[in-house]
Enzyme design. Structure first.
Site, PDB file in Angstrom:
ATOM      1  N   GLY A  53      26.054  74.555 -49.944  1.00 36.66           N
ATOM      2  CA  GLY A  53      27.070  74.353 -50.032  1.00 36.66           C
ATOM      3  C   GLY A  53      28.174  75.023 -48.545  1.00 36.66           C
ATOM      4  N   SER A  54      28.953  75.197 -47.563  1.00 34.30           N
ATOM      5  CA  SER A  54      29.153  75.419 -46.368  1.00 34.30           C
ATOM      6  C   SER A  54      30.159  76.694 -47.244  1.00 34.30           C
ATOM      7  CB  SER A  54      29.890  75.059 -45.770  1.00 34.30           C
ATOM      8  OG  SER A  54      29.464  74.596 -44.715  1.00 34.30           O
ATOM      9  N   GLY A  55      29.785  78.428 -46.666  1.00 36.39           N
ATOM     10  CA  GLY A  55      30.512  79.118 -46.619  1.00 36.39           C
ATOM     11  C   GLY A  55      29.557  80.557 -46.907  1.00 36.39           C
ATOM     12  N   HIS A  56      28.546  80.082 -46.744  1.00 36.51           N
ATOM     13  CA  HIS A  56      26.957  81.183 -47.465  1.00 36.51           C
ATOM     14  C   HIS A  56      26.673  81.446 -45.559  1.00 36.51           C
ATOM     15  CE1 HIS A  56      27.745  80.451 -51.230  1.00 36.51           C
ATOM     16  NE2 HIS A  56      27.474  78.919 -50.653  1.00 36.51           N
ATOM     17  N   LYS A 104      18.276  75.906 -53.376  1.00 32.69           N
ATOM     18  CA  LYS A 104      18.717  76.176 -54.838  1.00 32.69           C
ATOM     19  C   LYS A 104      19.206  76.294 -55.720  1.00 32.69           C
ATOM     20  CE  LYS A 104      21.641  78.128 -51.503  1.00 32.69           C
ATOM     21  NZ  LYS A 104      21.896  77.485 -50.469  1.00 32.69           N
ATOM     22  N   ASP A 109      23.087  71.098 -55.611  1.00 33.54           N
ATOM     23  CA  ASP A 109      22.116  71.080 -55.376  1.00 33.54           C
ATOM     24  C   ASP A 109      21.180  70.014 -55.352  1.00 33.54           C
ATOM     25  OD1 ASP A 109      22.569  73.208 -53.046  1.00 33.54           O
ATOM     26  OD2 ASP A 109      23.897  73.175 -54.236  1.00 33.54           O
ATOM     27  N   HIS A 218      29.282  81.639 -54.700  1.00 32.39           N
ATOM     28  CA  HIS A 218      30.585  80.770 -55.083  1.00 32.39           C
ATOM     29  C   HIS A 218      31.801  81.656 -55.473  1.00 32.39           C
ATOM     30  CE1 HIS A 218      26.431  79.323 -55.291  1.00 32.39           C
ATOM     31  NE2 HIS A 218      27.053  77.707 -53.535  1.00 32.39           N
TER      32      HIS A 218
END
Lengths: 330, 225
Positions: A53-56, A104, A109, A218
């Site tokens: 996911g994006s945001g990391h 991960k 995922d 998250h």
């Protein structure tokens, strides 16, 4: 919550357009959401593909480049990418030496990379996988989705990336990646909740004056809440949680990682406290990395990841790397 | 469950295309609510992800309408896998792909075929995700719904009534996730703190089954049956 965005629906595409202008050494496919080393496929080299996911950020796109990943697939915010992206990335980086998926351990995922591996193999690409699950905050693996992949991902991507860059075959790169994962443990804390662009407000409630121990990346709340503590006290809880599980016999790499909204001034102070605790526990630290590497959007807080290393892993850690997010020796 | 079962709606490719259009509309309408449910025990994106997936699937199916019911479902599943991401993409994608595959090449589907297809889809979800009823997942809506559908058909109900029973079972199943502790997916990290919240996946499953019941009712009312 004010955010520096256009509309929530385009945050990932907008960021990819930004990566493209800032990093001409990368091929950024905004439409299909794949970030690839410009010189891929590197002849004879195993291709390393990760994603999530994006945001990391800078994970994973910021770790594409010489000595680390060959490609990354960013999903929507906090949402696994889809198999099409992973297959496209695998095809772009496969030189014939095979591709390692670094995954991960989150349900989404794992499911999407599993589907992608099957599809890529149908296209004649040899695929191996490694699962990263370093977060000790998840204690009950039987009745949960298992330990999460967090800061240890950086160690896996860097060290396996160095081995691949030196020409190690797929089986060996996979085995080194597994060894790094097995030698890594993380524990994180949050001082504030995270706000996703889609929601526009905090996804959980963390009262002022409290912190959350064992946080994920998250916005999923962690193990327990306590009244706010000093950096020194937080370092003790955090480092001890990691050591209790890792029990290192050799020197460690230490990642003192910011969650996104904690200033470097505070992070360096926290790193000093983490070192103090490690010294008191007689753990030798071979290298220390401080910064925002595996983040959770605008969450305040930090995590500590320790990775027990032998001389070979340390050599691979020190090997040159040239990416947007991590760069030395190159 | 009335007197003589009426002939019932014709369950053909057009039926499932109507279901998909209505499902996309309901998901769009309920997206914020699903995201709200996903905030305390997930990561606040279930509604947005489902909306993106169903909007894309509807667009693709409307552009090139598949000719059999099985193809409508299987292709919808493939579009969801390609656009939703997260765990929901592979899980809902598998639900529809397996259901579509089970329908084979039939141009029209009997109630029993529909039941068997749903069962195949739900089994696929359980196998892929490794969850069981009671784990606070979409299966807590899907499994009771398929059971209610089977039970009603066995008792001689027509498709409309049997799907209405399935809808109620799915809604009750979704509500019954509130006191459960999550054992799968991201909510499981919360342990006991996942108790007291309704599962977003069970909720979206109940919505989709509700639309299936609506589609059957409206297909009959519209005189297509």
């Amino acid at each position: 919550m004010k955010m520096l965005i256009n509309v929530p629906e385009t945050v990932v595409a907008d960021a990819l357009r930004g990566m493209a202008v800032a990093h001409p050494e990368l091929t950024v496919d905004v439409e299909h959401r794949v970030i690839v080393r410009r010189d891929a496929p590197v002849p004879g080299k195993v291709g390393l593909v990760s994603g999530g996911g994006s945001g990391h950020e800078p994970l994973h796109g910021g770790f594409v480049g010489q000595g680390m990943l060959d490609a990354a697939c960013p999903g929507e915010v906090f949402t696994s990418p889809v198999p099409d992206q992973m297959v496209r990335a695998a095809a772009a980086v496969d030189s014939g030496a095979g591709v390692l998926f670094i995954v991960k351990n989150y349900t989404g995922d794992v499911l999407n990379f599993d589907m992608a591996a099957e599809l890529a193999e149908d296209e004649g690409i040899q695929v191996a996988k490694v699962l990263v699950n370093d977060d000790v905050a998840v204690t009950d693996s039987l009745y949960t989705a298992g330990r999460r992949g967090t800061g240890g991902t950086l160690f896996v991507e860097k060290i396996a990336g160095a081995a691949a860059e030196e020409g190690a075959p797929l089986e060996q790169v996979q085995s080194i990646a597994r060894q790094v994962n097995q030698s890594s443990r993380s524990f994180g804390v949050a001082l504030s909740a995270v706000s996703t662009p889609a929601k526009g407000s905090p996804t959980f409630d963390l009262p002022a004056g409290e912190l959350e121990l064992g946080i994920g990346i998250h916005g999923e709340p962690g193990r327990e809440r306590r009244p706010m503590m000093t950096a020194g006290e937080i370092a003790e809880v955090t480092v001890d949680a990691v050591l209790e599980d890792l029990r290192p016999q050799r020197p460690v790499l230490a990642l003192v990682n910011g969650m996104g909204a904690t200033p470097l001034l505070e992070l360096y102070g926290f790193a000093a406290e983490a070192h103090r605790v490690l010294a008191q526990r007689n753990v030798a630290v071979a290298r220390t990395l401080v910064g925002n590497y595996v983040t959770s959007l605008d969450m305040a807080g930090a995590s500590v990841t320790l990775c027990q290393v032998d001389e070979e892993l340390l050599r691979l850690w020190d090997a040159p790397v040239a990416t947007a997010g991590l760069r030395w020796g190159a | 469950m009335s007197e003589e079962p009426s002939p019932g709606p014709v369950v053909d490719a057009a039926f499932f295309r109507r279901w998909l259009v209505a499902a996309a509309a309901v998901i769009d309408r309920e997206a914020d609510q699903l995201t709200e449910l996903d905030s305390p025990i997930g990561d606040a994106d279930h509604g947005a992800n489902m909306r993106r997936g169903f909007t894309a699937a509807r667009g693709a199916i409307e552009k090139e309408p598949p000719e059999t019911p099985g193809d409508v479902l299987a292709q919808t599943g493939r579009h969801l896998i390609s656009t939703v991401g997260g765990a929901s993409g592979p899980l809902y994608g598998t639900l529809l792909r397996k259901a579509g595959k089970a329908l084979g090449d039939s141009a029209q589907v009997t109630p029993e075929q529909l039941r068997d297809a749903l069962k195949a889809g739900v089994d696929g979800v359980a196998q892929l995700g490794g969850a069981a009823p009671g784990d606070k997942t979409m299966l807590d809506a899907l499994v009771p719904a398929v059971e209610a559908l089977s039970f009603a058909l066995d008792k001689g109900a027509g498709l409309i009534d049997a799907l209405a029973a399935a809808r109620i079972a799915a809604q009750e199943g979704a509500l019954a996730t509130v006191p459960l502790q999550a054992r799968k997916g991201r909510a499981s990290y919360l342990g006991e703190r996942s108790i007291g919240h309704q599962d977003p996946g069970a909720t979206s499953s109940a919505l989709l089954l509700g639309v299936l019941a609506d589609t059957a009712e409206q297909s009959a009312a519209g005189g297509t049956g």
